[in-house]
Design an enzyme around this catalytic site. Structure first.
Site, mmCIF file in Angstrom:
data_model
loop_
_atom_site.group_PDB
_atom_site.id
_atom_site.type_symbol
_atom_site.label_atom_id
_atom_site.label_comp_id
_atom_site.label_asym_id
_atom_site.label_seq_id
_atom_site.Cartn_x
_atom_site.Cartn_y
_atom_site.Cartn_z
ATOM 1 N N HIS A 147 0.841 -1.094 -0.114
ATOM 2 C CA HIS A 147 0.024 0.155 -0.126
ATOM 3 C C HIS A 147 0.983 1.150 -0.102
ATOM 4 O O HIS A 147 2.163 1.163 0.494
ATOM 5 C CB HIS A 147 -0.873 0.067 1.269
ATOM 6 C CG HIS A 147 -2.011 -1.227 1.226
ATOM 7 N ND1 HIS A 147 -2.986 -0.981 2.160
ATOM 8 C CD2 HIS A 147 -2.093 -2.370 0.482
ATOM 9 C CE1 HIS A 147 -3.967 -1.887 1.916
ATOM 10 N NE2 HIS A 147 -3.307 -2.670 0.899
ATOM 11 N N CYS A 151 -2.412 -0.472 7.561
ATOM 12 C CA CYS A 151 -1.550 0.676 7.629
ATOM 13 C C CYS A 151 -1.417 1.467 8.606
ATOM 14 O O CYS A 151 -0.473 2.185 9.040
ATOM 15 C CB CYS A 151 -1.964 1.565 6.174
ATOM 16 S SG CYS A 151 -1.428 0.727 4.526
ATOM 17 N N CYS A 193 -6.178 1.706 6.088
ATOM 18 C CA CYS A 193 -6.780 0.600 6.569
ATOM 19 C C CYS A 193 -6.283 0.072 7.754
ATOM 20 O O CYS A 193 -5.336 0.804 8.192
ATOM 21 C CB CYS A 193 -6.653 -0.529 5.276
ATOM 22 S SG CYS A 193 -4.625 -1.128 5.164
ATOM 23 N N GLU A 249 0.958 3.879 1.758
ATOM 24 C CA GLU A 249 1.717 4.348 3.177
ATOM 25 C C GLU A 249 2.606 3.397 3.470
ATOM 26 O O GLU A 249 3.700 3.725 3.988
ATOM 27 C CB GLU A 249 0.430 4.104 4.122
ATOM 28 C CG GLU A 249 -0.878 4.927 3.910
ATOM 29 C CD GLU A 249 -1.891 4.034 3.265
ATOM 30 O OE1 GLU A 249 -1.867 3.469 2.199
ATOM 31 O OE2 GLU A 249 -3.217 4.093 3.646
#
Length: 155
Positions: free
Chosen positions: A53, A86, A83, A55
């Site tokens: 992801h 993260c 999420c 992040e």
């Protein structure tokens, strides 16, 4: 450092680049002392890695650039509410402030879902600011998924 639109604008550019690669359009930027030290867009498909992801990638790059595992004096700008995975990485990295654009009622882990930072087992919770460039971030995501449903975007 006060939130500045230019950092979110860079995160939006990362999200647009991710969309152009066929990735879900999420972008992230890490800032320290007013300077961008790392940025990333989603790369889960390219890297065949569900943890890639924006992040997570930005945190990894910032830690590598600084030679530190903890980013205590850094701020993270991301186009979508992180999420739970993260949010955990943000906590473990000791990010000082989190600024995010669009809310994610279905998959978010900060203000929705598990509300990771509000859990008693969370060791560090950043200051959280939502809604920065929310309209632009949400529009980018909606357009991306609409194009996929309509068959006009790459799978």
């Amino acid at each position: 450092m006060l939130p500045t639109r230019r950092f979110m604008d860079k995160a939006l550019l990362e999200a647009e680049a991710a969309a152009a690669r066929g990735e879900v359009p999420v972008g992230a930027v890490i800032v320290r002392e007013g300077e961008i030290i790392a940025s990333a867009g989603n790369e889960t498909r390219a890297l065949k890695d569900v943890s890639a992801h924006a992040e997570i990638l930005a945190i990894r790059r910032a830690a590598q650039a600084l030679g530190e595992e903890r980013l205590t004096d850094c701020d993270l700008y991301v186009t979508l509410e992180p999420c739970a995975m993260c949010a955990a990485a943000i906590s473990f990295a000791r990010i000082r402030r989190l600024y995010y654009g669009a809310e994610d009622p279905k998959g978010g882990g900060v203000d929705h879902g598990p509300r990771f930072f509000a859990q008693p087992t969370c060791h560090h919770a950043p200051d959280v600011y939502s809604g920065l460039a929310e309209t632009e971030a949400a529009s980018l995501l909606k357009r991306f998924f609409r194009d996929r449903r309509d068959g006009s975007g790459a799978a």
